[in-house]
Design a protein around this motif. Structure first.
Motif, PDB file in Angstrom:
ATOM      1  N   SER A  52     -24.761  11.590  36.664  1.00  0.00           N
ATOM      2  CA  SER A  52     -24.972  11.368  35.235  1.00  0.00           C
ATOM      3  C   SER A  52     -23.660  11.420  34.487  1.00  0.00           C
ATOM      4  CB  SER A  52     -25.942  12.422  34.690  1.00  0.00           C
ATOM      5  OG  SER A  52     -26.063  12.315  33.297  1.00  0.00           O
ATOM      6  N   SER A  53     -22.808  12.399  34.862  1.00  0.00           N
ATOM      7  CA  SER A  53     -21.510  12.542  34.215  1.00  0.00           C
ATOM      8  C   SER A  53     -20.642  11.318  34.469  1.00  0.00           C
ATOM      9  CB  SER A  53     -20.826  13.813  34.721  1.00  0.00           C
ATOM     10  OG  SER A  53     -19.528  13.936  34.185  1.00  0.00           O
ATOM     11  N   ILE A  54     -20.654  10.826  35.717  1.00  0.00           N
ATOM     12  CA  ILE A  54     -19.870   9.641  36.054  1.00  0.00           C
ATOM     13  C   ILE A  54     -20.367   8.440  35.264  1.00  0.00           C
ATOM     14  CG2 ILE A  54     -19.337   8.014  37.910  1.00  0.00           C
ATOM     15  CD1 ILE A  54     -19.393  10.408  39.833  1.00  0.00           C
ATOM     16  N   SER A  55     -21.695   8.296  35.169  1.00  0.00           N
ATOM     17  CA  SER A  55     -22.274   7.174  34.452  1.00  0.00           C
ATOM     18  C   SER A  55     -21.879   7.203  32.984  1.00  0.00           C
ATOM     19  CB  SER A  55     -23.792   7.199  34.590  1.00  0.00           C
ATOM     20  OG  SER A  55     -24.381   6.150  33.863  1.00  0.00           O
ATOM     21  N   GLU A  56     -21.947   8.387  32.347  1.00  0.00           N
ATOM     22  CA  GLU A  56     -21.580   8.491  30.937  1.00  0.00           C
ATOM     23  C   GLU A  56     -20.091   8.244  30.758  1.00  0.00           C
ATOM     24  OE1 GLU A  56     -22.312  11.324  27.028  1.00  0.00           O
ATOM     25  OE2 GLU A  56     -22.615  12.160  29.024  1.00  0.00           O
ATOM     26  N   SER A  57     -19.278   8.729  31.681  1.00  0.00           N
ATOM     27  CA  SER A  57     -17.837   8.490  31.593  1.00  0.00           C
ATOM     28  C   SER A  57     -17.519   7.008  31.685  1.00  0.00           C
ATOM     29  CB  SER A  57     -17.107   9.254  32.714  1.00  0.00           C
ATOM     30  OG  SER A  57     -17.280  10.639  32.579  1.00  0.00           O
ATOM     31  N   ALA A  58     -18.240   6.310  32.578  1.00  0.00           N
ATOM     32  CA  ALA A  58     -18.041   4.864  32.703  1.00  0.00           C
ATOM     33  C   ALA A  58     -18.458   4.157  31.431  1.00  0.00           C
ATOM     34  CB  ALA A  58     -18.831   4.329  33.895  1.00  0.00           C
ATOM     35  N   ASN A  59     -19.550   4.607  30.822  1.00  0.00           N
ATOM     36  CA  ASN A  59     -20.017   3.999  29.589  1.00  0.00           C
ATOM     37  C   ASN A  59     -19.013   4.218  28.458  1.00  0.00           C
ATOM     38  OD1 ASN A  59     -22.179   2.625  28.075  1.00  0.00           O
ATOM     39  ND2 ASN A  59     -22.306   4.552  26.959  1.00  0.00           N
ATOM     40  N   ILE A  60     -18.422   5.398  28.398  1.00  0.00           N
ATOM     41  CA  ILE A  60     -17.412   5.686  27.384  1.00  0.00           C
ATOM     42  C   ILE A  60     -16.182   4.809  27.590  1.00  0.00           C
ATOM     43  CG2 ILE A  60     -15.785   7.446  26.588  1.00  0.00           C
ATOM     44  CD1 ILE A  60     -18.005   9.521  27.026  1.00  0.00           C
ATOM     45  N   ALA A  61     -15.782   4.639  28.852  1.00  0.00           N
ATOM     46  CA  ALA A  61     -14.626   3.770  29.145  1.00  0.00           C
ATOM     47  C   ALA A  61     -14.909   2.330  28.719  1.00  0.00           C
ATOM     48  CB  ALA A  61     -14.290   3.828  30.629  1.00  0.00           C
ATOM     49  N   LYS A  62     -16.116   1.842  29.029  1.00  0.00           N
ATOM     50  CA  LYS A  62     -16.491   0.479  28.624  1.00  0.00           C
ATOM     51  C   LYS A  62     -16.504   0.366  27.110  1.00  0.00           C
ATOM     52  CE  LYS A  62     -20.464   0.016  30.719  1.00  0.00           C
ATOM     53  NZ  LYS A  62     -20.681   1.244  31.511  1.00  0.00           N
ATOM     54  N   GLY A  63     -17.040   1.410  26.459  1.00  0.00           N
ATOM     55  CA  GLY A  63     -17.136   1.383  25.007  1.00  0.00           C
ATOM     56  C   GLY A  63     -15.783   1.319  24.329  1.00  0.00           C
ATOM     57  N   LYS A  64     -14.844   2.116  24.813  1.00  0.00           N
ATOM     58  CA  LYS A  64     -13.511   2.106  24.217  1.00  0.00           C
ATOM     59  C   LYS A  64     -12.865   0.735  24.359  1.00  0.00           C
ATOM     60  CE  LYS A  64     -12.450   7.028  24.765  1.00  0.00           C
ATOM     61  NZ  LYS A  64     -11.581   8.033  25.436  1.00  0.00           N
ATOM     62  N   SER A  65     -13.005   0.119  25.524  1.00  0.00           N
ATOM     63  CA  SER A  65     -12.429  -1.209  25.747  1.00  0.00           C
ATOM     64  C   SER A  65     -13.086  -2.247  24.850  1.00  0.00           C
ATOM     65  CB  SER A  65     -12.595  -1.591  27.221  1.00  0.00           C
ATOM     66  OG  SER A  65     -12.107  -2.889  27.465  1.00  0.00           O
ATOM     67  N   PHE A  66     -14.413  -2.185  24.739  1.00  0.00           N
ATOM     68  CA  PHE A  66     -15.162  -3.139  23.935  1.00  0.00           C
ATOM     69  C   PHE A  66     -14.807  -3.007  22.456  1.00  0.00           C
ATOM     70  CE2 PHE A  66     -19.169  -3.942  21.525  1.00  0.00           C
ATOM     71  CZ  PHE A  66     -19.267  -5.301  21.760  1.00  0.00           C
ATOM     72  N   ILE A  67     -14.768  -1.778  21.953  1.00  0.00           N
ATOM     73  CA  ILE A  67     -14.463  -1.556  20.541  1.00  0.00           C
ATOM     74  C   ILE A  67     -13.027  -1.934  20.225  1.00  0.00           C
ATOM     75  CG2 ILE A  67     -14.188   0.259  18.808  1.00  0.00           C
ATOM     76  CD1 ILE A  67     -16.692   1.579  20.001  1.00  0.00           C
ATOM     77  N   ASP A  68     -12.113  -1.654  21.144  1.00  0.00           N
ATOM     78  CA  ASP A  68     -10.713  -2.053  20.925  1.00  0.00           C
ATOM     79  C   ASP A  68     -10.595  -3.566  20.762  1.00  0.00           C
ATOM     80  OD1 ASP A  68      -9.784   0.516  20.971  1.00  0.00           O
ATOM     81  OD2 ASP A  68      -9.069   0.457  23.041  1.00  0.00           O
ATOM     82  N   SER A  69     -11.385  -4.312  21.534  1.00  0.00           N
ATOM     83  CA  SER A  69     -11.318  -5.777  21.433  1.00  0.00           C
ATOM     84  C   SER A  69     -11.834  -6.247  20.082  1.00  0.00           C
ATOM     85  CB  SER A  69     -12.129  -6.422  22.562  1.00  0.00           C
ATOM     86  OG  SER A  69     -13.521  -6.190  22.406  1.00  0.00           O
TER      87      SER A  69
END
Length: 283
Positions: free
Chosen positions: A30-47
């Motif tokens: 669960s922690s890995i999944s949320e961390s991956a989602n946060i990483a995706k989110g930061k990249s998406f929002i930066d774009s």
């Protein structure tokens, strides 16, 4: 050769140990999944931020370590921690540096009033993590952004079904998303409004669109009149809206970048691409 048979107590001990190990594995996944989602989110929002940088109106990072002033790092709409007790500064479980914890009953931020024209374009981005999901049928909202003076200019989680809603008139004209918030993890949200047509994105994927009546969205508070219960971080407002096609392209490019840099696993990359394809088919 002597073979030892297991006693009932020994078998129960083994079952307990297996259960504990399984719990650790599930928590880790669960922690890995949320961390991956946060990483995706930061990249998406930066774009999105790169595309709308010149149209950025306000950006509250909530990175202050003390005091009651939450500075607008881009504009002039500084916020003041309000309520008794007021929101608490959290430095342990945030998206970036610090974030704010709201208690669901008294805490909110008072900010300088700002009004966006929903005909010419508006984008709102924020991260939120709720402390608990709502009980269906309660009919109470958790406010993210609001106007405490009129009571109906706000963006909130709708308690009755754990969806998002946006009200822009005192008559309660509402645009409600079709996406359910199914857990208490961090999620990122993007709302774009152009020509009175809002589109909702949860974790980078389009979940709904609708129609509004009022041209303006006036915001002067974060979390009120219906107090939010949970963590909020990285709130941004822009005076323009990207088209859906551009946002979906940014999401796709961000996924590819993360996969190339081993930021997400192959199975999750494929799953997200399938979700995006489904969204494109339905939109």
């Amino acid at each position: 050769m002597h073979s030892k048979s297991f006693t009932l107590i020994e078998i129960l001990v083994v079952i307990v140990v297996i259960g504990i190990l399984s719990a650790f594995i599930l928590v880790g996944m669960s922690s890995i999944s949320e961390s991956a989602n946060i990483a995706k989110g930061k990249s998406f929002i930066d774009s999105i931020d790169n595309n709308l940088l010149l149209e950025r109106l306000s950006y509250w990072k909530f990175d202050e370590s003390s005091g009651i002033t939450m500075y607008d790092s881009w504009g002039t709409n500084n916020g003041t921690l309000s309520g008794s007790p007021s929101p608490e500064i959290n430095n342990l479980e945030c998206i970036s540096n610090n974030c704010l914890s709201f208690n669901g009953s008294t805490s909110y931020i008072s900010i300088s009033s700002t009004t966006m024209n929903l005909s010419t374009g508006t984008t709102i981005i924020f991260w939120a993590r709720r402390n608990e999901l709502s009980t269906p049928g309660t009919g109470i909202e958790d406010d993210i952004l609001g106007n405490g003076t009129s009571g109906y200019n706000f963006l909130a989680f709708r308690q009755s079904d754990n969806e998002l809603q946006l009200e822009t008139t005192t008559n309660g004209d509402v645009s409600i998303s079709s996406g359910l918030i199914k857990d208490t993890n961090w999620h990122y949200y993007v709302i774009t409004i152009l020509n009175l047509n809002p589109s909702w994105y949860q974790d980078g994927l389009l979940i709904s669109s609708g129609d509004l009546v009022n041209n303006n969205l006036t915001i002067n508070q974060i979390s009120r009149p219906y107090y939010f219960d949970g963590l909020i971080d990285e709130v941004r407002i822009y005076t323009a809206a990207l088209p859906t096609s551009q946002i979906e392209q940014n999401y796709f490019l961000g996924l590819n970048k993360l996969f190339k840099n081993r930021g997400i696993a192959e199975n999750e990359y494929i799953e997200r691409i399938v979700e995006l394809k489904t969204n494109l088919t339905q939109s």
